[in-house]
Design a protein around this motif. Structure first.
Motif, PDB file in Angstrom:
ATOM      1  N   THR A  69      21.555   7.433  15.622  1.00  0.00           N
ATOM      2  CA  THR A  69      21.125   7.660  14.240  1.00  0.00           C
ATOM      3  C   THR A  69      19.620   7.423  14.116  1.00  0.00           C
ATOM      4  N   THR A  70      19.049   7.942  13.031  1.00  0.00           N
ATOM      5  CA  THR A  70      17.643   7.705  12.702  1.00  0.00           C
ATOM      6  C   THR A  70      17.572   7.215  11.263  1.00  0.00           C
ATOM      7  N   GLY A  71      17.012   6.020  11.072  1.00  0.00           N
ATOM      8  CA  GLY A  71      16.888   5.442   9.746  1.00  0.00           C
ATOM      9  C   GLY A  71      15.482   5.613   9.197  1.00  0.00           C
ATOM     10  N   MET A  72      15.384   5.781   7.879  1.00  0.00           N
ATOM     11  CA  MET A  72      14.080   5.931   7.232  1.00  0.00           C
ATOM     12  C   MET A  72      14.057   5.120   5.946  1.00  0.00           C
ATOM     13  N   ALA A  73      12.973   4.426   5.704  1.00  0.00           N
ATOM     14  CA  ALA A  73      12.788   3.691   4.458  1.00  0.00           C
ATOM     15  C   ALA A  73      11.370   3.923   3.953  1.00  0.00           C
ATOM     16  N   ILE A  74      11.236   4.129   2.652  1.00  0.00           N
ATOM     17  CA  ILE A  74       9.934   4.338   2.025  1.00  0.00           C
ATOM     18  C   ILE A  74       9.638   3.139   1.127  1.00  0.00           C
ATOM     19  N   TYR A  75       8.493   2.525   1.344  1.00  0.00           N
ATOM     20  CA  TYR A  75       8.066   1.364   0.555  1.00  0.00           C
ATOM     21  C   TYR A  75       6.899   1.748  -0.345  1.00  0.00           C
ATOM     22  N   GLN A  76       6.934   1.240  -1.560  1.00  0.00           N
ATOM     23  CA  GLN A  76       5.848   1.446  -2.514  1.00  0.00           C
ATOM     24  C   GLN A  76       5.737   0.212  -3.394  1.00  0.00           C
ATOM     25  N   SER A  77       4.534  -0.286  -3.568  1.00  0.00           N
ATOM     26  CA  SER A  77       4.271  -1.477  -4.386  1.00  0.00           C
ATOM     27  C   SER A  77       5.122  -2.662  -3.945  1.00  0.00           C
ATOM     28  N   GLY A  78       5.348  -2.761  -2.631  1.00  0.00           N
ATOM     29  CA  GLY A  78       6.027  -3.924  -2.068  1.00  0.00           C
ATOM     30  C   GLY A  78       7.530  -3.822  -1.960  1.00  0.00           C
ATOM     31  N   SER A  79       8.148  -2.776  -2.532  1.00  0.00           N
ATOM     32  CA  SER A  79       9.609  -2.676  -2.546  1.00  0.00           C
ATOM     33  C   SER A  79      10.067  -1.342  -1.968  1.00  0.00           C
ATOM     34  N   PRO A  80      11.244  -1.313  -1.345  1.00  0.00           N
ATOM     35  CA  PRO A  80      11.774  -0.042  -0.854  1.00  0.00           C
ATOM     36  C   PRO A  80      12.280   0.808  -2.013  1.00  0.00           C
ATOM     37  N   CYS A  81      11.786   2.032  -2.112  1.00  0.00           N
ATOM     38  CA  CYS A  81      12.212   2.917  -3.191  1.00  0.00           C
ATOM     39  C   CYS A  81      13.115   4.039  -2.695  1.00  0.00           C
ATOM     40  N   TYR A  82      13.302   4.134  -1.379  1.00  0.00           N
ATOM     41  CA  TYR A  82      14.216   5.137  -0.834  1.00  0.00           C
ATOM     42  C   TYR A  82      14.619   4.716   0.570  1.00  0.00           C
ATOM     43  N   ALA A  83      15.861   4.998   0.937  1.00  0.00           N
ATOM     44  CA  ALA A  83      16.352   4.725   2.287  1.00  0.00           C
ATOM     45  C   ALA A  83      17.418   5.749   2.642  1.00  0.00           C
ATOM     46  N   GLU A  84      17.441   6.141   3.901  1.00  0.00           N
ATOM     47  CA  GLU A  84      18.439   7.105   4.355  1.00  0.00           C
ATOM     48  C   GLU A  84      18.662   6.930   5.849  1.00  0.00           C
ATOM     49  N   ILE A  85      19.878   7.257   6.291  1.00  0.00           N
ATOM     50  CA  ILE A  85      20.214   7.223   7.712  1.00  0.00           C
ATOM     51  C   ILE A  85      20.769   8.587   8.096  1.00  0.00           C
ATOM     52  N   LEU A  86      20.111   9.251   9.058  1.00  0.00           N
ATOM     53  CA  LEU A  86      20.517  10.573   9.513  1.00  0.00           C
ATOM     54  C   LEU A  86      21.320  10.452  10.803  1.00  0.00           C
ATOM     55  N   PRO A  87      22.379  11.248  10.972  1.00  0.00           N
ATOM     56  CA  PRO A  87      23.233  11.148  12.172  1.00  0.00           C
ATOM     57  C   PRO A  87      22.632  11.861  13.383  1.00  0.00           C
ATOM     58  N   VAL A  88      21.354  11.645  13.637  1.00  0.00           N
ATOM     59  CA  VAL A  88      20.666  12.248  14.777  1.00  0.00           C
ATOM     60  C   VAL A  88      19.802  11.174  15.425  1.00  0.00           C
TER      61      VAL A  88
ATOM     62  N   LEU B 224       0.818  -1.214   0.000  1.00  0.00           N
ATOM     63  CA  LEU B 224       0.000   0.000   0.000  1.00  0.00           C
ATOM     64  C   LEU B 224       0.851   1.263   0.000  1.00  0.00           C
ATOM     65  N   GLY B 225       2.065   1.173   0.529  1.00  0.00           N
ATOM     66  CA  GLY B 225       2.946   2.336   0.617  1.00  0.00           C
ATOM     67  C   GLY B 225       3.103   2.800   2.056  1.00  0.00           C
ATOM     68  N   THR B 226       4.311   2.715   2.577  1.00  0.00           N
ATOM     69  CA  THR B 226       4.561   3.039   3.983  1.00  0.00           C
ATOM     70  C   THR B 226       5.933   3.676   4.138  1.00  0.00           C
ATOM     71  N   THR B 227       6.041   4.631   5.044  1.00  0.00           N
ATOM     72  CA  THR B 227       7.324   5.162   5.470  1.00  0.00           C
ATOM     73  C   THR B 227       7.588   4.697   6.890  1.00  0.00           C
ATOM     74  N   ILE B 228       8.710   4.034   7.105  1.00  0.00           N
ATOM     75  CA  ILE B 228       9.078   3.567   8.438  1.00  0.00           C
ATOM     76  C   ILE B 228      10.266   4.381   8.923  1.00  0.00           C
ATOM     77  N   ILE B 229      10.181   4.859  10.167  1.00  0.00           N
ATOM     78  CA  ILE B 229      11.244   5.642  10.788  1.00  0.00           C
ATOM     79  C   ILE B 229      11.744   4.877  12.003  1.00  0.00           C
ATOM     80  N   ASP B 230      13.031   4.581  12.017  1.00  0.00           N
ATOM     81  CA  ASP B 230      13.654   3.809  13.087  1.00  0.00           C
ATOM     82  C   ASP B 230      14.576   4.747  13.862  1.00  0.00           C
ATOM     83  N   LEU B 231      14.102   5.208  15.020  1.00  0.00           N
ATOM     84  CA  LEU B 231      14.850   6.164  15.837  1.00  0.00           C
ATOM     85  C   LEU B 231      15.728   5.412  16.818  1.00  0.00           C
ATOM     86  N   GLY B 232      17.035   5.529  16.636  1.00  0.00           N
ATOM     87  CA  GLY B 232      17.986   4.878  17.524  1.00  0.00           C
ATOM     88  C   GLY B 232      18.649   5.874  18.446  1.00  0.00           C
ATOM     89  N   GLY B 233      19.711   5.426  19.117  1.00  0.00           N
ATOM     90  CA  GLY B 233      20.402   6.294  20.041  1.00  0.00           C
ATOM     91  C   GLY B 233      21.219   7.367  19.347  1.00  0.00           C
TER      92      GLY B 233
END
Length: 235
Positions: free
Chosen positions: A165-184, A154-163
């Protein structure tokens, strides 16, 4: 030392010997990019080998591009994810195996990291007498653990907040179309609270977990939260 201690504690808890590990990566300047790739088939029936070679071409392009770019560290493609396949220009094919054509292509999502960071990771594992079985970037690992197939479709953005870093992945049509890790991460929020009040890091963490929210509620501006100052703690 931290890695060796964690492995030792895990071995003791599971009463087993660990020789191989699956690692999730949240360092090494993780980068997400899209690349269309295509290769000739000469009328062959498409199988797993053809798909593997196609994705291999995409991975190789990441290394070649970084080597040709000035002041760019050599990069390695951790993930090469086809968003769909094309056979003789026909788009929207999810699984081309068993089809026949003269060319196979795919818009490919490449997630890469600094090669030196991966080499340092591998060296740390070798020092603990461990072999690397696989690497997954942290937001993709989080998605594999937390998202259902329907949510990915269906399309989802998942945000993984760690100690750290913070990771983000965007899914569309079953596959990840973007991913990034921020140093915060969460430790930065704790540090900001401790600096502004000012209080100690321990009380900053307690305030964050007890009162912190990502949204504002009516009356929040009139709420009073007490915290000892750093000078009080010293005395």
């Amino acid at each position: 030392h931290c890695l060796a201690y964690a492995v030792s504690a895990a071995e003791e808890a599971a009463d087993t010997k660990i020789s191989q590990v699956h690692v999730n990566l949240s360092a090494g300047s993780v980068r997400s990019s899209m690349l269309p790739v295509e290769m000739p088939l000469r009328g062959e029936t498409i199988d797993d080998g053809h798909i593997k070679r196609l994705l291999g071409h995409a991975r190789d392009s990441v290394v070649k591009h970084s080597q040709q770019t000035a002041d760019e560290p050599t990069r390695y493609a951790i993930h090469a994810i086809p968003l769909e396949f094309t056979v003789d220009g026909e788009r929207g094919i999810k699984d081309p195996r068993g089809m026949v054509g003269s060319s196979l292509g795919a818009p490919c999502h490449l997630i890469s990291a600094s090669l030196s960071a991966l080499q340092n990771l591998n060296r740390a594992l070798e020092n603990c007498h461990l072999s690397l079985s696989s690497i997954t970037v942290s937001p993709i690992a989080a998605a594999q653990a937390a998202l259902s197939d329907d949510e990915k479709d269906l399309g989802t953005t998942i945000i993984d907040l760690g100690g750290g870093t913070t990771g983000m992945a965007i899914y569309q049509s079953g596959s990840p179309c973007y991913a990034e890790i921020l140093p915060v991460g969460g430790r930065h929020v704790t540090g900001d609270i401790a600096n502004v009040l000012p209080t100690t890091l321990i009380h900053g963490e307690r305030l964050k977990t007890s009162y912190g929210r990502a949204f504002v509620q009516p009356g929040d501006e009139r709420s009073i939260v007490e915290a000892p100052t750093a000078s009080d703690e010293a005395n």
